[in-house]
Design a protein around this motif. Structure first.
Motif, PDB file in Angstrom:
ATOM      1  N   THR A 212      23.105  62.376 -45.698  1.00  0.00           N
ATOM      2  CA  THR A 212      23.381  63.694 -45.139  1.00  0.00           C
ATOM      3  C   THR A 212      23.743  64.656 -46.260  1.00  0.00           C
ATOM      4  O   THR A 212      24.443  64.299 -47.190  1.00  0.00           O
TER       5      THR A 212
ATOM      6  N   GLN B   4      22.325  71.429 -44.592  1.00  0.00           N
ATOM      7  CA  GLN B   4      22.261  71.589 -43.142  1.00  0.00           C
ATOM      8  C   GLN B   4      22.844  72.943 -42.716  1.00  0.00           C
ATOM      9  O   GLN B   4      22.294  73.612 -41.845  1.00  0.00           O
TER      10      GLN B   4
ATOM     11  N   LYS C 221      20.723  76.056 -40.948  1.00  0.00           N
ATOM     12  CA  LYS C 221      21.192  76.733 -39.738  1.00  0.00           C
ATOM     13  C   LYS C 221      21.167  78.253 -39.937  1.00  0.00           C
ATOM     14  O   LYS C 221      20.727  79.005 -39.069  1.00  0.00           O
TER      15      LYS C 221
ATOM     16  N   GLU D  97      10.276  70.558 -43.138  1.00  0.00           N
ATOM     17  CA  GLU D  97      11.209  71.677 -43.274  1.00  0.00           C
ATOM     18  C   GLU D  97      10.531  72.932 -43.785  1.00  0.00           C
ATOM     19  O   GLU D  97      10.783  74.030 -43.280  1.00  0.00           O
TER      20      GLU D  97
END
Length: 177
Positions: free
Chosen positions: A47, A52, A56, A84
């Motif tokens: 992660t 991330q 967003k 992505e």
């Protein structure tokens, strides 16, 4: 003035992202962009919370583009990269890798992206083919596949009344009287 995000990433704490930041800020200033810097440090884990958060904000339209030092700083696999970048490009968000000299908002950049996508699809096909071949070989050698290991959900009996009702409804829809 265009507002962009500069994304820098290093894999371990003993590495430095100073060179990336210097090159990216020079590029943004040269282009006249307003920018924010997003730094991912020690991103060896799966992660990447900073990325991330940035994704967003890109999705919500806070930035019109993202600039990276090198394309491998953005994604760990070609599949991740393609998915992505395709999402960003489809939303009209600029993606630039300055060291790779790629700008996916230009015609040449979109051509490069299509070529990358083809190679990623080819890579997925090869992996799938190798997996099928390995399974066939193991089966021929007499290996017995046991399936998915039993887990907590397998210990108790599951309700099937919803399944039965759906099947009955489907049967009635297919054969109305």
């Amino acid at each position: 003035m265009k507002k962009v995000a500069l994304y820098v990433r290093v894999s371990t704490l003993d590495q430095s992202n100073k060179n990336q930041k210097v090159r990216l800020t020079e590029y943004a200033k040269q282009k006249g962009y307003e920018y924010d810097i997003y730094e991912e440090v020690e991103s060896s884990r799966r992660t990447r919370p900073v990325k991330q958060e940035l994704l967003k904000k890109l999705r919500s339209g806070e930035y019109s583009g993202v600039i990276v030092y090198k394309i491998d700083r953005w994604a760990r696999s070609s599949t991740e990269l393609i998915l992505e970048i395709k999402e960003l490009v489809d939303k009209g968000i600029t993606f630039v890798s300055i060291s790779d000299n790629l700008d996916f908002s230009t015609a040449a950049g979109r051509l490069h992206f299509q070529i990358l996508a083809i190679f990623a699809e080819f890579e997925r096909s090869l992996i799938s083919e190798r997996t099928r071949n390995a399974l066939q070989r193991k089966k021929a050698e007499g290996y017995v596949f046991k399936g998915r290991p039993k887990g907590a959900k397998d210990l108790k009996k599951r309700k099937n009344d919803g399944y039965l009702k759906r099947e009955e409804r489907k049967r009635l829809m297919d054969n109305p009287k």
